[in-house]
Enzyme design. Structure first.
Site, PDB file in Angstrom:
ATOM      1  N   LEU A   1       0.840  -1.203   0.000  1.00 16.22           N
ATOM      2  CA  LEU A   1       0.000   0.000   0.000  1.00 16.22           C
ATOM      3  C   LEU A   1       0.880   1.259   0.000  1.00 16.22           C
ATOM      4  O   LEU A   1       0.652   2.175  -0.773  1.00 16.22           O
ATOM      5  CB  LEU A   1      -0.908  -0.023   1.249  1.00 16.22           C
ATOM      6  CG  LEU A   1      -1.813   1.181   1.490  1.00 16.22           C
ATOM      7  CD1 LEU A   1      -2.861   1.308   0.381  1.00 16.22           C
ATOM      8  CD2 LEU A   1      -2.535   1.051   2.852  1.00 16.22           C
TER       9      LEU A   1
ATOM     10  N   GLY B   1       2.225   7.301   3.225  1.00 13.24           N
ATOM     11  CA  GLY B   1       2.265   6.285   4.284  1.00 13.24           C
ATOM     12  C   GLY B   1       0.999   6.407   5.101  1.00 13.24           C
ATOM     13  O   GLY B   1       0.000   5.731   4.841  1.00 13.24           O
TER      14      GLY B   1
ATOM     15  N   GLY C   1      -5.242  -6.853  10.345  1.00  8.68           N
ATOM     16  CA  GLY C   1      -3.782  -6.812  10.479  1.00  8.68           C
ATOM     17  C   GLY C   1      -3.354  -6.124  11.767  1.00  8.68           C
ATOM     18  O   GLY C   1      -2.384  -6.532  12.413  1.00  8.68           O
TER      19      GLY C   1
ATOM     20  N   ARG D   1      19.982 -11.565  40.190  1.00 10.94           N
ATOM     21  CA  ARG D   1      20.952 -10.493  40.454  1.00 10.94           C
ATOM     22  C   ARG D   1      20.771  -9.962  41.889  1.00 10.94           C
ATOM     23  O   ARG D   1      19.633  -9.730  42.325  1.00 10.94           O
ATOM     24  CB  ARG D   1      20.705  -9.370  39.442  1.00 10.94           C
ATOM     25  CG  ARG D   1      21.529  -8.130  39.649  1.00 10.94           C
ATOM     26  CD  ARG D   1      22.900  -8.293  39.063  1.00 10.94           C
ATOM     27  NE  ARG D   1      23.654  -7.042  39.147  1.00 10.94           N
ATOM     28  CZ  ARG D   1      24.956  -6.980  38.952  1.00 10.94           C
ATOM     29  NH1 ARG D   1      25.645  -8.082  38.654  1.00 10.94           N
ATOM     30  NH2 ARG D   1      25.596  -5.832  39.036  1.00 10.94           N
TER      31      ARG D   1
ATOM     32  N   GLN E   1      16.126  -1.558  31.602  1.00 11.02           N
ATOM     33  CA  GLN E   1      16.466  -0.900  32.874  1.00 11.02           C
ATOM     34  C   GLN E   1      16.735  -1.930  33.974  1.00 11.02           C
ATOM     35  O   GLN E   1      17.669  -1.785  34.767  1.00 11.02           O
ATOM     36  CB  GLN E   1      15.292   0.018  33.278  1.00 11.02           C
ATOM     37  CG  GLN E   1      15.608   0.977  34.399  1.00 11.02           C
ATOM     38  CD  GLN E   1      16.571   2.079  33.940  1.00 11.02           C
ATOM     39  OE1 GLN E   1      16.751   2.305  32.749  1.00 11.02           O
ATOM     40  NE2 GLN E   1      17.224   2.719  34.890  1.00 11.02           N
TER      41      GLN E   1
ATOM     42  N   GLY F   1      20.145  -3.174  34.066  1.00 15.04           N
ATOM     43  CA  GLY F   1      21.227  -2.209  34.283  1.00 15.04           C
ATOM     44  C   GLY F   1      22.114  -2.119  33.048  1.00 15.04           C
ATOM     45  O   GLY F   1      21.611  -2.206  31.914  1.00 15.04           O
TER      46      GLY F   1
ATOM     47  N   GLU G   1       1.476  -0.496   9.867  1.00  9.15           N
ATOM     48  CA  GLU G   1       0.017  -0.753   9.804  1.00  9.15           C
ATOM     49  C   GLU G   1      -0.759   0.389  10.472  1.00  9.15           C
ATOM     50  O   GLU G   1      -1.740   0.167  11.184  1.00  9.15           O
ATOM     51  CB  GLU G   1      -0.331  -2.123  10.372  1.00  9.15           C
ATOM     52  CG  GLU G   1       0.400  -3.206   9.574  1.00  9.15           C
ATOM     53  CD  GLU G   1      -0.243  -4.571   9.582  1.00  9.15           C
ATOM     54  OE1 GLU G   1      -1.436  -4.668   9.930  1.00  9.15           O
ATOM     55  OE2 GLU G   1       0.456  -5.527   9.204  1.00  9.15           O
TER      56      GLU G   1
HETATM   57  C1  LIG Z   1       9.788  -2.087   8.861  1.00 10.64           C
HETATM   58  C2  LIG Z   1       8.592  -1.567   8.125  1.00 10.64           C
HETATM   59  C3  LIG Z   1       7.741  -2.446   7.476  1.00 10.64           C
HETATM   60  C4  LIG Z   1       6.652  -1.965   6.761  1.00 10.64           C
HETATM   61  N1  LIG Z   1       5.870  -2.850   6.058  1.00 10.64           N
HETATM   62  C5  LIG Z   1       4.928  -2.363   5.217  1.00 10.64           C
HETATM   63  C6  LIG Z   1       4.226  -3.243   4.331  1.00 10.64           C
HETATM   64  O1  LIG Z   1       4.456  -4.466   4.322  1.00 10.64           O
HETATM   65  N2  LIG Z   1       3.333  -2.726   3.457  1.00 10.64           N
HETATM   66  C7  LIG Z   1       3.060  -1.379   3.423  1.00 10.64           C
HETATM   67  O2  LIG Z   1       2.227  -0.974   2.620  1.00 10.64           O
HETATM   68  N3  LIG Z   1       3.691  -0.517   4.265  1.00 10.64           N
HETATM   69  C8  LIG Z   1       4.617  -0.979   5.156  1.00 10.64           C
HETATM   70  N4  LIG Z   1       5.291  -0.117   5.987  1.00 10.64           N
HETATM   71  C9  LIG Z   1       4.991   1.313   5.920  1.00 10.64           C
HETATM   72  C10 LIG Z   1       4.317   1.849   7.171  1.00 10.64           C
HETATM   73  O3  LIG Z   1       2.990   1.402   7.242  1.00 10.64           O
HETATM   74  C11 LIG Z   1       4.453   3.382   7.159  1.00 10.64           C
HETATM   75  O4  LIG Z   1       5.812   3.683   7.423  1.00 10.64           O
HETATM   76  C12 LIG Z   1       3.559   4.048   8.161  1.00 10.64           C
HETATM   77  O5  LIG Z   1       2.203   3.911   7.811  1.00 10.64           O
HETATM   78  C13 LIG Z   1       3.873   5.541   8.323  1.00 10.64           C
HETATM   79  O6  LIG Z   1       3.969   6.169   7.099  1.00 10.64           O
HETATM   80  P1  LIG Z   1       5.249   7.089   6.778  1.00 10.64           P
HETATM   81  O7  LIG Z   1       6.461   6.313   7.105  1.00 10.64           O
HETATM   82  O8  LIG Z   1       5.097   7.620   5.406  1.00 10.64           O
HETATM   83  O9  LIG Z   1       5.156   8.277   7.837  1.00 10.64           O
HETATM   84  P2  LIG Z   1       4.336   9.631   7.648  1.00 10.64           P
HETATM   85  O10 LIG Z   1       2.971   9.321   7.161  1.00 10.64           O
HETATM   86  O11 LIG Z   1       5.167  10.590   6.864  1.00 10.64           O
HETATM   87  O12 LIG Z   1       4.244  10.143   9.161  1.00 10.64           O
HETATM   88  C14 LIG Z   1       5.327  10.820   9.798  1.00 10.64           C
HETATM   89  C15 LIG Z   1       4.873  11.164  11.217  1.00 10.64           C
HETATM   90  O13 LIG Z   1       3.749  12.068  11.159  1.00 10.64           O
HETATM   91  C16 LIG Z   1       2.656  11.514  11.888  1.00 10.64           C
HETATM   92  N5  LIG Z   1       1.412  11.867  11.202  1.00 10.64           N
HETATM   93  C17 LIG Z   1       1.120  11.736   9.884  1.00 10.64           C
HETATM   94  N6  LIG Z   1      -0.116  12.153   9.627  1.00 10.64           N
HETATM   95  C18 LIG Z   1      -0.648  12.533  10.828  1.00 10.64           C
HETATM   96  C19 LIG Z   1      -1.924  13.052  11.234  1.00 10.64           C
HETATM   97  N7  LIG Z   1      -2.927  13.229  10.367  1.00 10.64           N
HETATM   98  N8  LIG Z   1      -2.098  13.352  12.551  1.00 10.64           N
HETATM   99  C20 LIG Z   1      -1.086  13.164  13.443  1.00 10.64           C
HETATM  100  N9  LIG Z   1       0.116  12.673  13.119  1.00 10.64           N
HETATM  101  C21 LIG Z   1       0.331  12.361  11.822  1.00 10.64           C
HETATM  102  C22 LIG Z   1       2.891   9.994  11.883  1.00 10.64           C
HETATM  103  O14 LIG Z   1       2.227   9.367  12.968  1.00 10.64           O
HETATM  104  C23 LIG Z   1       4.415   9.933  12.005  1.00 10.64           C
HETATM  105  O15 LIG Z   1       4.767  10.084  13.364  1.00 10.64           O
HETATM  106  C24 LIG Z   1       6.375  -0.570   6.735  1.00 10.64           C
HETATM  107  C25 LIG Z   1       7.230   0.309   7.414  1.00 10.64           C
HETATM  108  C26 LIG Z   1       8.328  -0.164   8.092  1.00 10.64           C
HETATM  109  C27 LIG Z   1       9.248   0.814   8.777  1.00 10.64           C
END
Ligand SMILES: Cc1cc2nc3c(=O)[nH]c(=O)nc-3n(C[C@H](O)[C@H](O)[C@H](O)COP(=O)(O)OP(=O)(O)OC[C@H]3O[C@@H](n4cnc5c(N)ncnc54)[C@H](O)[C@@H]3O)c2cc1C
Length: 379
Positions: free
Chosen positions: A127, A133, A242, A268, A336, A339, A363
């Site tokens: 996705l 994201g 999911g 410990r 923690q 230690g 997710e």
């Molecule tokens: C190890 C790993 C595995 C993954 N696996 C998959 C996968 O299999 N398939 C897939 O499709 N994706 C996958 N992802 C993607 C993951 O779902 C996204 O990274 C996640 O949804 C966040 O999107 P972003 O990284 O673009 O962060 P951003 O959307 O850019 O967000 C950045 C920050 O802003 C905050 N933020 C954004 N919008 C808002 C809002 N409206 N209100 C408040 N805060 C907000 C977020 O919470 C975050 O703290 C994976 C990511 C990782 C790191």
């Protein structure tokens, strides 16, 4: 000490016992080595599939285990306590099969589901994109109708199982706005599909996470799942389930950290007594236990609603938020308890802390879970 679970049937009791047995044989040794070398043990997925652990909640008619979701989640939790990467892989495989199961035609299910559910074919869920994201509706990867199918162009990011999956449940743009997204089942060897190199991650190194690039890749029309424009609804429906999987994984990590910390605190000694007998440390462990037990109860409540056919989306978001924040706090406190030793790779608690972090992000970040919960409250 194994978790004393309240399970709904004798069959479920046997399944948990089987999971512990399989985990002892397949997952106990070499986890840290595999995490360092960024590899899976050979044939692990096939072995999990042969043990029936890859398709527990799916219907028996398609080769699934026909188990309640609450049982499947507890199996995931057991796996996560041994090796979070494997539990996440199982959960993502289930996530990637959900659209076909819930929205596919009978013909599509007959063609692909049995192989997916047996673990013969590993799935991935695609996705996210670099600019989309949290804001999934901003995705751009295009799927343009062309004769007997669609032509795919664009890039996807963060794909768990990227480059090694046999199929990708892909969400692409077929029109404008949030109703202009459709879902496709893409074979891993589709001409025009290539993958980036695996991301260098903080944890879960054994499963690759990559980008994917579509360059005029043609896909047949019968690989579209659901109606054109129904993609976002399908994506979110899969994520409701999911997120419960991620909540269970988080509780497994928290439980493992609590167990390690409790064992260490009973061994410990400082100031002439075991550290667990210093009230300040004993209360820290008590809070870790309370957080883990209540997070488990929260995901089980949501799962039981799902099992009864009741709406459970808001409860799934609550469960993901509570369980993953609990996992982060419990694993940090476990470090923690150790230690200075907790800050080294000599003990598993540092791995648990790194693994817990991602559960708050993927997710749907926990900010996004709050958004879902708040929208529900706003009616
Ligand atoms: C190890 C790993 C595995 C993954 N696996 C998959 C996968 O299999 N398939 C897939 O499709 N994706 C996958 N992802 C993607 C993951 O779902 C996204 O990274 C996640 O949804 C966040 O999107 P972003 O990284 O673009 O962060 P951003 O959307 O850019 O967000 C950045 C920050 O802003 C905050 N933020 C954004 N919008 C808002 C809002 N409206 N209100 C408040 N805060 C907000 C977020 O919470 C975050 O703290 C994976 C990511 C990782 C790191």
């Amino acid at each position: 000490m194994p978790v004393d679970r309240l399970l709904p049937s004798d069959e479920a009791v046997e399944l948990i016992a089987l999971t512990r047995d399989v985990a002892d044989k397949l997952l106990d040794g070499g986890v840290d080595e595999h995490e360092r070398s960024e590899t899976y043990p050979d044939g692990l997925f096939a072995q999990l599939g042969a043990a029936g652990l890859l398709s527990l909640p799916q219907p028996e008619e398609w080769g699934g285990g026909g188990q309640p979701f609450e049982v499947y989640l507890q199996v995931l939790e057991e796996l996560a306590a041994r090796w979070a990467a494997v539990a996440v892989a199982v959960s993502v495989h289930s996530l990637s099969s959900h659209p076909l199961l819930a929205f596919g035609t009978e013909e599509q299910k007959q063609r692909w589901l049995p192989d997916m559910l047996s673990g013969n074919r590993i799935g991935a869920y695609s996705l996210s994109e670099p600019q989309a994201g949290s804001d999934a509706a901003a995705l751009r990867c295009s799927a343009v109708a062309d004769g007997d199918g669609y032509v795919l162009n664009g890039s996807k990011s963060w794909i768990t199982h990227g480059g090694i999956a046999d199929f990708y449940t892909l969400f692409g743009r077929t029109g404008e706005g949030s109703k202009g997204i459709s879902c496709f089942l893409v074979p891993g060897d589709l001409p025009g599909l290539t993958f980036g190199k695996p991301e260098e991650k903080m944890g879960l190194a054994a499963i690759p996470t990559t980008s994917a690039f579509y360059d005029n890749a043609h896909i047949d029309a019968d690989r579209r799942i659901g109606a054109e424009g129904q993609g976002l609804q399908i994506a979110f429906s899969a994520l409701d389930s999911g997120r419960l999987g991620i909540a269970a994984v988080a509780v497994g990590i928290a439980q493992a950290a609590l167990d390690e910390a409790t064992r260490y605190a009973n061994e410990r000694t400082t100031f002439g007594r075991k550290i667990i007998d210093h009230q300040g440390l004993g209360f820290l462990l008590a809070d870790m236990s309370a957080a883990t037990v209540s997070a488990r109860a929260t995901y089980l409540d949501a799962a039981r609603r799902r099992d009864r056919g009741l709406p459970y989306g808001a409860q799934a978001s609550v469960a993901k938020l509570i369980a993953t924040d609990a996992a982060m706090k419990v694993t940090t406190d476990a470090v923690q308890v150790f230690g200075g030793a907790g800050y080294t790779r000599d003990y598993r608690v540092e791995r648990f802390m790194r693994e817990a972090k991602i559960t708050q992000i993927f997710e749907g970040t926990n900010q996004i879970q709050r958004l879902v919960i708040a929208r529900g409250l706003a009616g």
